[in-house]
Design an enzyme around this catalytic site. Structure first.
Site, mmCIF file in Angstrom:
data_model
loop_
_atom_site.group_PDB
_atom_site.id
_atom_site.type_symbol
_atom_site.label_atom_id
_atom_site.label_comp_id
_atom_site.label_asym_id
_atom_site.label_seq_id
_atom_site.Cartn_x
_atom_site.Cartn_y
_atom_site.Cartn_z
ATOM 1 N N SER A 193 0.686 -1.401 -0.046
ATOM 2 C CA SER A 193 -0.084 -0.074 0.171
ATOM 3 C C SER A 193 1.139 1.174 0.017
ATOM 4 C CB SER A 193 -1.090 0.075 1.208
ATOM 5 O OG SER A 193 -1.902 0.813 1.021
ATOM 6 N N HIS A 233 -8.287 -4.966 -0.500
ATOM 7 C CA HIS A 233 -6.954 -4.303 -0.014
ATOM 8 C C HIS A 233 -6.253 -4.855 1.343
ATOM 9 C CE1 HIS A 233 -4.222 -0.908 -0.198
ATOM 10 N NE2 HIS A 233 -4.454 -0.924 0.963
ATOM 11 N N ASP A 276 -10.348 -3.757 -4.455
ATOM 12 C CA ASP A 276 -9.752 -2.820 -3.728
ATOM 13 C C ASP A 276 -9.740 -1.261 -4.430
ATOM 14 O OD1 ASP A 276 -7.693 -1.191 -2.950
ATOM 15 O OD2 ASP A 276 -6.084 -2.369 -3.243
#
Length: 327
Positions: A169, A296, A266
């Site tokens: 991320s 995610h 996501d």
């Protein structure tokens, strides 16, 4: 890259979403950064049961003080015990958390899994967090960790020419931004980059951002909250070290090969896919791995009470990419 989503999330991923809903976990966007960190630490900071031969906490010099790191070594035999052709790639790993939350402890299982699955030592980096330390403070810490790793490969049994930068991320953003930065500064070379669902530019307006921005772990409201705290000035959002998808083909063409992982449900899926396309168009070798029924953060869901079989598969896929790259 044309990322896709399944008709519905994988049952294991849906169970995670249902459990979070039942727990009535507050949105990070409704909390102060301090309270958000406490909330996330209570949920995710735990000792992992994934066995690694050696785990060591250290502190290294950074641009504004010491930086905590944690070294995971799946094979801590001394460097003198290895033949010249047995030196290993070294992975520098940057945790997720929107540049505001997250920690070495929160991503402990991920780093243990990376080390055991690949057979490579992993250096996890506790870079500075916003808003106390806005962009580019965390990036400068990541670059300092890269320099340390390059100088310490002999101690790690590694190879200076085979350093991997990896992150999840926001950590994925930092990993590829560090690749750009070391090229600009003529710093240590990076041989490969691993980006788990990175934020690489403006994701608003993409199909995935609009379709999966609520109810799939990471919300668009939280994404905006992260960015508000990370960037002290609006102009910084257009900096290629913050939004690498904005970099020119010339800059991108100098980047190392990449594995880019995306998840079907996501909101950042299309952002990561667009970056994979930019790299490929610039001539960079890209392994784009989309997991259409995932959410995610799934690659870190490796142990009870939040364990996804696909997370283990994703790490095996990544290890295969790295072994192919370095053999």
């Amino acid at each position: 890259m044309t990322p896709t989503a399944a008709d519905e999330p994988h049952p294991e991923a849906q169970a995670v979403l249902d459990a979070l809903e039942a727990m009535d976990v507050p949105s990070l966007a409704d909390l102060t950064p301090e309270r958000a960190r406490e909330t996330m630490a209570a949920m995710f900071d735990r000792d992992s049961d994934i066995a690694v031969a050696r785990v060591e906490d250290r502190r290294i010099d950074g641009p504004a003080g010491e930086i905590p790191i944690r070294i995971y070594d799946p094979d801590p035999g001394s460097d003198s015990d290895r033949a010249d052709d047995e030196s290993r790639p070294t992975i520098c790993y940057f945790h997720g958390g929107g540049w505001v939350v997250g920690s070495i402890d929160a991503d402990d299982a991920t780093c243990r899994k990376l080390a055991t699955e690949t057979g490579y030592p992993v250096v996890s980096v506790g870079y500075r967090l916003a808003p106390e330390h806005p962009f580019p403070a965390g990036l400068e810490d990541c670059y300092a960790a890269l320099e340390w790793a390059a100088d310490s490969v002999d101690d790690l049994g590694g190879d200076r020419d085979r350093i991997v930068l990896a992150g999840e991320s926001a950590g994925g953003t930092l990993a590829t931004a560090t690749c750009l930065l070391t090229n600009r500064r003529d710093g240590p070379p990076v041989a490969y980059q691993v980006l788990f669902y990175p934020a690489t530019g403006d994701a608003t307006g993409t199909d995935s951002y609009e379709a999966y921005g609520d109810g799939y772990l990471l919300s668009t409201e939280e994404s905006e909250w992260f960015r508000t705290h990370y960037f002290e000035r609006e102009i910084d959002e257009a900096n290629v070290f913050a939004a690498p998808r904005l970099a020119s083909d010339r800059l991108l063409s100098d980047l190392p090969p990449a594995t880019i992982v995306t998840a079907g449900f996501d909101p950042l899926r299309d952002d990561g896919a667009a970056y994979a396309d930019r790299l490929a168009e610039a001539g960079v070798s890209v392994s784009d791995r989309n997991y259409p029924d995932m959410i995610h953060g799934f690659a870190g869901m490796l142990e009870p009470p939040v364990e996804l079989e696909v997370a283990h598969e994703a790490h095996a896929d990544l290890a295969a990419d790295l072994h192919e790259a370095f053999e």
